[in-house]
Enzyme design. Structure first.
Site, PDB file in Angstrom:
ATOM      1  N   TYR A  12     -44.881 -10.303 -15.145  1.00 17.65           N
ATOM      2  CA  TYR A  12     -45.932 -11.252 -15.367  1.00 17.65           C
ATOM      3  C   TYR A  12     -45.681 -12.626 -14.706  1.00 17.65           C
ATOM      4  CZ  TYR A  12     -48.248 -14.257 -19.099  1.00 17.65           C
ATOM      5  OH  TYR A  12     -48.959 -15.073 -19.410  1.00 17.65           O
ATOM      6  N   ASP A  32     -38.462  -5.350  -6.720  1.00 13.26           N
ATOM      7  CA  ASP A  32     -38.983  -5.149  -8.055  1.00 13.26           C
ATOM      8  C   ASP A  32     -38.637  -3.630  -8.000  1.00 13.26           C
ATOM      9  OD1 ASP A  32     -40.197  -4.681 -10.674  1.00 13.26           O
ATOM     10  OD2 ASP A  32     -41.077  -6.486 -10.300  1.00 13.26           O
ATOM     11  N   SER A 137     -34.261 -19.341 -20.515  1.00 15.84           N
ATOM     12  CA  SER A 137     -35.487 -19.147 -21.431  1.00 15.84           C
ATOM     13  C   SER A 137     -34.858 -20.051 -22.615  1.00 15.84           C
ATOM     14  CB  SER A 137     -35.263 -17.695 -22.133  1.00 15.84           C
ATOM     15  OG  SER A 137     -35.914 -17.723 -23.271  1.00 15.84           O
ATOM     16  N   TYR A 161     -30.365 -10.320 -25.676  1.00 19.76           N
ATOM     17  CA  TYR A 161     -31.213 -11.008 -24.722  1.00 19.76           C
ATOM     18  C   TYR A 161     -30.850 -12.303 -24.271  1.00 19.76           C
ATOM     19  CZ  TYR A 161     -35.281 -13.361 -22.633  1.00 19.76           C
ATOM     20  OH  TYR A 161     -36.113 -14.149 -21.936  1.00 19.76           O
ATOM     21  N   LYS A 165     -28.871 -14.393 -20.798  1.00 21.06           N
ATOM     22  CA  LYS A 165     -29.467 -15.543 -20.244  1.00 21.06           C
ATOM     23  C   LYS A 165     -28.292 -16.638 -20.417  1.00 21.06           C
ATOM     24  CE  LYS A 165     -33.513 -14.361 -19.223  1.00 21.06           C
ATOM     25  NZ  LYS A 165     -33.981 -14.304 -17.733  1.00 21.06           N
ATOM     26  N   PHE A 191     -40.583 -21.752 -22.412  1.00 25.00           N
ATOM     27  CA  PHE A 191     -40.983 -21.797 -23.561  1.00 25.00           C
ATOM     28  C   PHE A 191     -41.823 -20.512 -23.443  1.00 25.00           C
ATOM     29  CE2 PHE A 191     -38.660 -25.191 -25.907  1.00 25.00           C
ATOM     30  CZ  PHE A 191     -38.077 -25.517 -24.898  1.00 25.00           C
TER      31      PHE A 191
HETATM   32  C1  UD1 Z   1     -39.874 -14.319 -28.506  1.00 20.67           C
HETATM   33  C2  UD1 Z   1     -38.296 -13.992 -28.681  1.00 20.67           C
HETATM   34  C3  UD1 Z   1     -37.604 -14.957 -27.611  1.00 20.67           C
HETATM   35  C4  UD1 Z   1     -38.276 -14.631 -26.316  1.00 20.67           C
HETATM   36  C5  UD1 Z   1     -39.488 -14.794 -26.224  1.00 20.67           C
HETATM   37  C6  UD1 Z   1     -40.402 -14.084 -25.144  1.00 20.67           C
HETATM   38  C7  UD1 Z   1     -37.655 -13.592 -31.210  1.00 20.67           C
HETATM   39  C8  UD1 Z   1     -37.140 -14.127 -32.329  1.00 20.67           C
HETATM   40  N1  UD1 Z   1     -37.923 -14.540 -30.275  1.00 20.67           N
HETATM   41  O1  UD1 Z   1     -39.967 -15.753 -29.119  1.00 20.67           O
HETATM   42  O2  UD1 Z   1     -36.238 -15.012 -27.918  1.00 20.67           O
HETATM   43  O3  UD1 Z   1     -37.589 -15.348 -25.420  1.00 20.67           O
HETATM   44  O4  UD1 Z   1     -40.365 -13.974 -27.494  1.00 20.67           O
HETATM   45  O5  UD1 Z   1     -41.588 -14.526 -24.807  1.00 20.67           O
HETATM   46  O6  UD1 Z   1     -37.895 -12.413 -31.034  1.00 20.67           O
HETATM   47  N2  UD1 Z   1     -45.680 -13.582 -34.552  1.00 20.67           N
HETATM   48  C9  UD1 Z   1     -46.346 -13.150 -35.602  1.00 20.67           C
HETATM   49  N3  UD1 Z   1     -46.787 -11.867 -35.486  1.00 20.67           N
HETATM   50  C10 UD1 Z   1     -46.656 -10.870 -34.294  1.00 20.67           C
HETATM   51  C11 UD1 Z   1     -45.623 -11.681 -33.288  1.00 20.67           C
HETATM   52  C12 UD1 Z   1     -45.207 -12.751 -33.402  1.00 20.67           C
HETATM   53  O7  UD1 Z   1     -46.613 -13.896 -36.560  1.00 20.67           O
HETATM   54  O8  UD1 Z   1     -46.855  -9.818 -34.489  1.00 20.67           O
HETATM   55  C13 UD1 Z   1     -45.523 -15.027 -34.437  1.00 20.67           C
HETATM   56  C14 UD1 Z   1     -43.735 -15.595 -34.348  1.00 20.67           C
HETATM   57  O9  UD1 Z   1     -43.344 -15.266 -35.710  1.00 20.67           O
HETATM   58  C15 UD1 Z   1     -43.895 -16.609 -33.733  1.00 20.67           C
HETATM   59  C16 UD1 Z   1     -44.983 -16.543 -32.786  1.00 20.67           C
HETATM   60  O10 UD1 Z   1     -45.952 -15.598 -33.397  1.00 20.67           O
HETATM   61  O11 UD1 Z   1     -43.907 -17.725 -34.532  1.00 20.67           O
HETATM   62  C17 UD1 Z   1     -44.671 -16.441 -31.581  1.00 20.67           C
HETATM   63  O12 UD1 Z   1     -44.114 -15.061 -31.433  1.00 20.67           O
HETATM   64  P1  UD1 Z   1     -43.504 -14.373 -30.087  1.00 20.67           P
HETATM   65  O13 UD1 Z   1     -44.625 -14.308 -29.105  1.00 20.67           O
HETATM   66  O14 UD1 Z   1     -42.761 -13.170 -30.277  1.00 20.67           O
HETATM   67  O15 UD1 Z   1     -42.494 -15.650 -29.305  1.00 20.67           O
HETATM   68  P2  UD1 Z   1     -41.292 -16.314 -29.636  1.00 20.67           P
HETATM   69  O16 UD1 Z   1     -41.005 -15.953 -31.275  1.00 20.67           O
HETATM   70  O17 UD1 Z   1     -41.555 -17.622 -29.567  1.00 20.67           O
END
Ligand code: UD1
Length: 353
Positions: A12, A32, A137, A161, A165, A191
């Protein structure tokens, strides 16, 4: 410097970064293994670039290979040497990236992410290539407060993971210290990249059911999943849902170009940059923006908090803004529009093509 290697260039982040490098006229080698990506991306990249300039497509050279095999990396460096287009810098993105998977299969993560990087560094040294941009990350930070995260925030990953990093960053620090006059190393701490190229021709193509929010939104919007489960509505935030720093994938890819151009003209050093927008968006705000921009329904319900989640992860990106010739330009609306365009054009990812 004119010739770069992008490891994980079919993924990606890698595909968008490779595209922007090609558009700038650089020669881009990609390695890759395609264990988590599709080689068809290469055709897509060529298609997009040819619309701009047919000649530029010749500057894309793909090698299928696995960083865990040093020979695979040597093959590409050797090829670049023989063709008088020696690799001068590496953008290192190859590696596994799922938190859940890393908890189930830590050895696989350590093997791929760490051993792959060690092999890469050995080969870089052999071919006298000392310029590296590493995909780190924001997951490495420990943050429980409602504060923007700068590069000096405490580092304390909470899953394998994130540990890989952090460990690679430590390794890079050691490598740098061993030959301070030679190495130029940039760690980009990402981010939350979302969205897709505005053509809708390349985007994120996760394997199976995704874990991350934006790919899940795309699947719910296209009725592949019935509804989105939001992890908690009782966080101490403005609407009770978690806040993240979502950044358009092209802004993130552009940060690599800026980092590379910065490396090209500065002295040897190792430096970390947060790559985010500095703006926090809640889960509900992202959902509502997606619905409004794309005029589409997005059913959701609330469920319990996800283990290890944090309420607020937003970048202080001021170091990147002031040091690199870079700033994020795209809005949350752009992220939602472009991501949806990719989904509509490629309902089954790259498989259909
Ligand atoms: C997650 C990982 C992080 C990683 C990143 C990669 C965890 C705790 N953290 O980050 O280590 O670097 O992905 O992109 O897994 N959410 C929902 N429902 C869902 C999925 C997500 O409500 O089904 C919410 C989560 O609570 C969060 C937000 O959406 O608040 C973003 O989630 P996500 O896309 O998984 O990213 P991160 O949590 O920031």
């Amino acid at each position: 410097m004119q010739n770069l290697l992008v490891t994980g260039g079919c993924g990606y982040i890698g595909s968008h970064t490779a595209l922007l490098l090609l558009e700038k006229g650089y020669t881009v080698y990609i390695i890759d293994s395609n264990c988590n990506s599709n080689p068809f991306v290469i055709n897509k990249l060529k298609k997009i670039i040819m619309k701009k300039d047919k000649q530029l497509a010749k500057n894309l050279i793909f090698f299928k290979g696995d960083l865990r095999k040093k020979k695979d990396i040597e093959r590409i460096f050797e090829y670049s040497k023989h063709n008088n287009k020696i690799i001068e810098a590496v953008v290192h993105l190859a590696g596994f990236k799922s938190v859940n998977e890393s908890m189930k299969y830590p050895l696989m993560y350590w093997d791929s992410n760490l051993i792959g990087t060690i092999n890469l560094l050995k080969v870089m040294q052999k071919y006298l290539c000392y310029n590296l941009i590493f995909s780190s990350s924001a997951t490495i930070y420990s943050c429980l407060e409602n504060k923007l995260i700068d590069e000096n925030f405490p580092i304390k990953p909470i899953n394998p993971y994130g540990n890989t990093k952090r460990c690679i960053e430590t390794l890079l620090e050691d490598i740098y210290k061993s030959e301070k006059a030679k190495w130029k190393i940039i760690n980009l701490r990402y981010f939350n990249p979302i969205g897709a190229h505005h053509s809708g021709d390349i985007g994120e193509d996760p394997n199976g059911i995704p874990n991350n929010l934006f790919p899940l939104i795309l699947q719910v919007a296209s009725s592949k999943l019935r509804e989105l489960k939001i992890f908690g509505n009782n966080w101490d935030t403005r609407d009770g849902t978690c806040i993240r720093d979502y950044i358009h994938i092209l802004d993130l890819a552009n940060a690599h170009i800026a980092a590379f151009e910065y490396l090209s003209k500065t002295k040897s050093q190792i430096i970390n940059f947060n790559i985010g927008t500095g703006k926090g968006t809640s889960v509900l705000e992202l959902i509502n923006t997606f619905k409004n921009v794309n005029k589409i329904k997005l059913p959701y319900s609330f469920t319990s908090r996800r283990e290890g989640d944090q309420k607020y992860i937003v970048a202080d990106n001021s170091r990147a803004l002031s040091t690199l010739n870079w700033k994020p330009l795209k809005s949350l609306e752009d992220m939602c529009r472009d991501g949806w365009k990719w989904q509509l054009k490629n309902p089954n990812g790259y498989i259909d093509n």
